[in-house]
Every structure is written in structure tokens, then in C-alpha cells.
Design a protein around this motif. Structure first.
Motif, short mmCIF file in Angstrom:
data_model
loop_
_atom_site.label_atom_id
_atom_site.label_comp_id
_atom_site.label_asym_id
_atom_site.label_seq_id
_atom_site.Cartn_x
_atom_site.Cartn_y
_atom_site.Cartn_z
N TRP A 1 -10.77 43.91 1.04
CA TRP A 1 -11.56 43.99 -0.20
C TRP A 1 -11.20 42.80 -1.07
N ASP A 2 -12.14 42.42 -1.93
CA ASP A 2 -11.95 41.27 -2.80
C ASP A 2 -11.92 41.72 -4.26
N GLY A 3 -11.09 41.07 -5.04
CA GLY A 3 -11.01 41.41 -6.45
C GLY A 3 -9.67 41.02 -7.03
N TRP A 4 -9.22 41.76 -8.06
CA TRP A 4 -7.93 41.43 -8.67
C TRP A 4 -7.14 42.68 -9.00
N TYR A 5 -5.82 42.47 -9.18
CA TYR A 5 -4.91 43.53 -9.57
C TYR A 5 -4.02 42.99 -10.66
N ALA A 6 -3.78 43.78 -11.71
CA ALA A 6 -2.95 43.33 -12.83
C ALA A 6 -2.09 44.47 -13.32
N GLU A 7 -0.92 44.11 -13.87
CA GLU A 7 -0.03 45.07 -14.50
C GLU A 7 0.27 44.60 -15.92
N VAL A 8 -0.05 45.44 -16.89
CA VAL A 8 0.22 45.14 -18.29
C VAL A 8 0.91 46.36 -18.88
N GLY A 9 2.22 46.26 -19.16
CA GLY A 9 2.95 47.40 -19.65
C GLY A 9 2.90 48.54 -18.66
N GLY A 10 2.43 49.70 -19.11
CA GLY A 10 2.33 50.85 -18.23
C GLY A 10 0.98 50.99 -17.56
N VAL A 11 0.18 49.94 -17.58
CA VAL A 11 -1.18 50.00 -17.03
C VAL A 11 -1.29 49.11 -15.80
N GLY A 12 -1.78 49.69 -14.70
CA GLY A 12 -2.11 48.92 -13.51
C GLY A 12 -3.61 49.01 -13.28
N ILE A 13 -4.26 47.85 -13.11
CA ILE A 13 -5.72 47.83 -12.96
C ILE A 13 -6.09 47.19 -11.63
N THR A 14 -6.92 47.90 -10.88
CA THR A 14 -7.47 47.39 -9.63
C THR A 14 -8.96 47.18 -9.83
N ARG A 15 -9.42 45.95 -9.73
CA ARG A 15 -10.84 45.65 -9.98
C ARG A 15 -11.46 44.99 -8.76
N GLY A 16 -12.44 45.62 -8.17
CA GLY A 16 -13.14 45.05 -7.03
C GLY A 16 -14.27 44.14 -7.48
N LEU A 17 -14.41 42.99 -6.82
CA LEU A 17 -15.47 42.04 -7.13
C LEU A 17 -16.08 41.52 -5.82
N GLY A 18 -17.17 40.81 -5.93
CA GLY A 18 -17.83 40.29 -4.74
C GLY A 18 -17.30 38.94 -4.29
N VAL A 19 -16.26 38.43 -4.96
CA VAL A 19 -15.71 37.12 -4.60
C VAL A 19 -14.19 37.24 -4.45
N ALA A 20 -13.61 36.32 -3.70
CA ALA A 20 -12.17 36.35 -3.44
C ALA A 20 -11.51 35.08 -3.94
N GLU A 21 -11.85 34.67 -5.15
CA GLU A 21 -11.30 33.44 -5.71
C GLU A 21 -10.64 33.71 -7.06
N TRP A 22 -9.44 33.12 -7.23
CA TRP A 22 -8.72 33.27 -8.49
C TRP A 22 -9.53 32.63 -9.62
N ASN A 23 -9.62 33.36 -10.75
CA ASN A 23 -10.42 32.91 -11.87
C ASN A 23 -9.62 33.14 -13.16
N PRO A 24 -9.33 32.09 -13.94
CA PRO A 24 -8.53 32.28 -15.15
C PRO A 24 -9.18 33.21 -16.17
N GLU A 25 -10.51 33.27 -16.19
CA GLU A 25 -11.17 34.17 -17.13
C GLU A 25 -10.96 35.62 -16.74
N HIS A 26 -10.84 35.89 -15.45
CA HIS A 26 -10.53 37.25 -15.02
C HIS A 26 -9.12 37.64 -15.47
N ALA A 27 -8.20 36.67 -15.44
CA ALA A 27 -6.83 36.93 -15.91
C ALA A 27 -6.85 37.26 -17.40
N ARG A 28 -7.65 36.53 -18.17
CA ARG A 28 -7.74 36.81 -19.61
C ARG A 28 -8.32 38.20 -19.85
N GLU A 29 -9.34 38.56 -19.08
CA GLU A 29 -9.94 39.89 -19.22
C GLU A 29 -8.91 40.98 -18.88
#
Length: 237
Positions: A32-60
Motif C-alpha cells: 500500500w502507498d501513503g504515509w505514517y506519522a506519530e505526533v505525541g500520543g497520536v499515530g496516523i496511517t494515511r493511504g494515498l494513490g502515490v508512493a512519493e515523499w511529499n513535504p506538504e504531507h509532512a506538514r499536514e
């Protein structure tokens, strides 16, 4: 990284996402393609149609992760995946909340659902909604495109660097920690940055690790720009 959060979230990350921020290389194909992030006690798994690192996704990820984290009771952890969020706690901090019918596909809606589920006061909700963390990275090169791409590949060859709080690409394939950014509107140099961090302290620790492998550089705010020639995986030798 953040082993205590991983311990809490592990039962809820059925896709094996715990530990995805590791820089260890593995020969694995993406499922699967997307991103995973951990901020404090929150872990977010977000699926997307592309598999490329994007700084705007990091900001989001940082923005909504921080906002949702600010709503949680002390000691609670929240795993946000696809269409639901699951609360976990070793000390009963979640109370009667187990799952929330809102997920990573609409983070603003998840923010509202979390606030409602935990009966967060309006003033606290307004304060949380205003959060917009600044991100930091380690810049190790600025110059031509050819040399920047060579430096990026050298980081991957040495298995150097740290992803920080955010990783994006094809999962479970290993991802590169270094990225080449260029701001097309500023006509500036090609910058090689390594990792994305929520604090200068974390970025400084990553810089120390890079220096141990022979790289120079400095900590800076994540610059504007678009990543070029991104890969969803680390090149295997």
C-alpha cells in the motif's frame, strides 16, 4: 523511536505499522502507498494513490496530529487508520471511548469527532485547532541537481539518517531518509535534507548520527520546495 507509544498502539496496527520509522533496510515489496506519522500520543496511517515523499504531507500530518493530540486525555493514545480511530491506554485514560467512527481520510472531521467523543470544552478545542507546528530537518547539501542526487544516494547506501516523526512511500518496503528539494519559484539550489522532526532537539540528535557516518550539515526549518526523483523504497545493493 517512541517505543512507549508503539507499545500502546501495537495491538491496533494490524497492518504491522509499528516500527515503520526504523531506518533498517528490508527487501520487501510495497502493498500500500501513503504515509505514517506519530505526533505525541497520536499515530496516523494515511493511504494515498502515490508512493512519493511529499513535504506538504509532512506538514499536514504534523498540523492535524498536534491538534488531535491536544484533545486527548493524559495517558491516552489514538491510532487513526482509514475510516476509524482507536483509543488505547494502560491506565484507563480512554474511559468509555474505544473506537471513533472517523479516520485518516478526513482529518478535520476526525478532529471534530475526537473532541465530541471526549467532551472537550470549546475553549480547549479552539486552542487545539490553532496549533500549526514548525517542522525541522537536517540539510547536508545545496548545489546542483546531479550532485544532490548523488549525495542522497550516498545516504541510502550507508543506511544513514532518521525519518523523524513522518515516513511516506510504499509499505512495507523500506524508505529513503534523504530527499532532494527544490523551490521552482525561487530558482534556488537543490537541497538534500534528511528527516522531518517536530523539534530542534530531535533534529540535532539526527545530525549527530549523520556526522558519525561522515556527513556535515546543520539543523534548519523544513524549507519550501518540491521533492524530485523520489523513490518509495531504499535501493538494494
Amino acid at each position: 523511536m517512541r517505543s512507549s507509544l508503539h507499545a500502546v498502539l501495537r495491538p491496533f496496527l494490524a497492518l504491522g505499522l509499528a516500527g515503520l520509522l526504523s531506518t533498517a533496510t528490508r527487501d520487501a515489496a510495497a502493498c500500500w502507498d501513503g504515509w505514517y506519522a506519530e505526533v505525541g500520543g497520536v499515530g496516523i496511517t494515511r493511504g494515498l494513490g502515490v508512493a512519493e515523499w511529499n513535504p506538504e504531507h509532512a506538514r499536514e500530518a504534523a498540523r492535524w496530529g498536534a491538534r488531535i493530540n491536544a484533545l486527548l486525555p493524559p495517558g491516552a493514545a489514538l491510532a487513526i487508520e482509514w475510516d476509524e480511530a482507536t483509543c488505547a491506554s494502560d491506565q484507563g485514560a480512554c474511559g468509555a471511548v474505544t473506537t471513533i467512527a472517523a479516520g485518516s481520510e478526513d482529518l478535520p472531521a476526525t478532529f471534530r469527532a475526537v473532541a465530541k467523543a471526549f467532551h472537550v470544552p470549546a475553549a480547549k478545542v479552539r486552542k487545539a485547532r490553532a496549533l500549526d507546528p514548525e517542522l525541522y530537518t537536517v540539510q547536508i547539501f545545496a548545489g546542483s541537481k546531479r550532485r544532490a542526487l548523488a549525495v542522497k544516494d550516498h545516504v541510502a547506501a550507508l543506511d544513514a539518517g532518521d525519518h523523524g516523526f513522518f515516513v511516506e512511500g510504499g509499505f512495507p518496503a523500506p524508505k529513503q531518509t534523504a530527499h532532494v528539494l527544490r523551490d521552482p519559484e525561487a530558482d534556488g539550489p537543490h537541497r538534500v535534507i534528511v528527516g522531518t522532526f517536530l523539534s530542534r532537539k530531535e533534529a540535532r540528535a539526527a545530525l549527530a548520527g549523520l556526522r558519525a557516518k561522515g556527513f556535515g550539515g546543520y539543523v534548519r526549518a523544513l524549507p519550501a520546495g518540491k521533492a524530485i526523483q523520489e523513490e518509495s523504497f531504499t535501493k538494494m545493493g
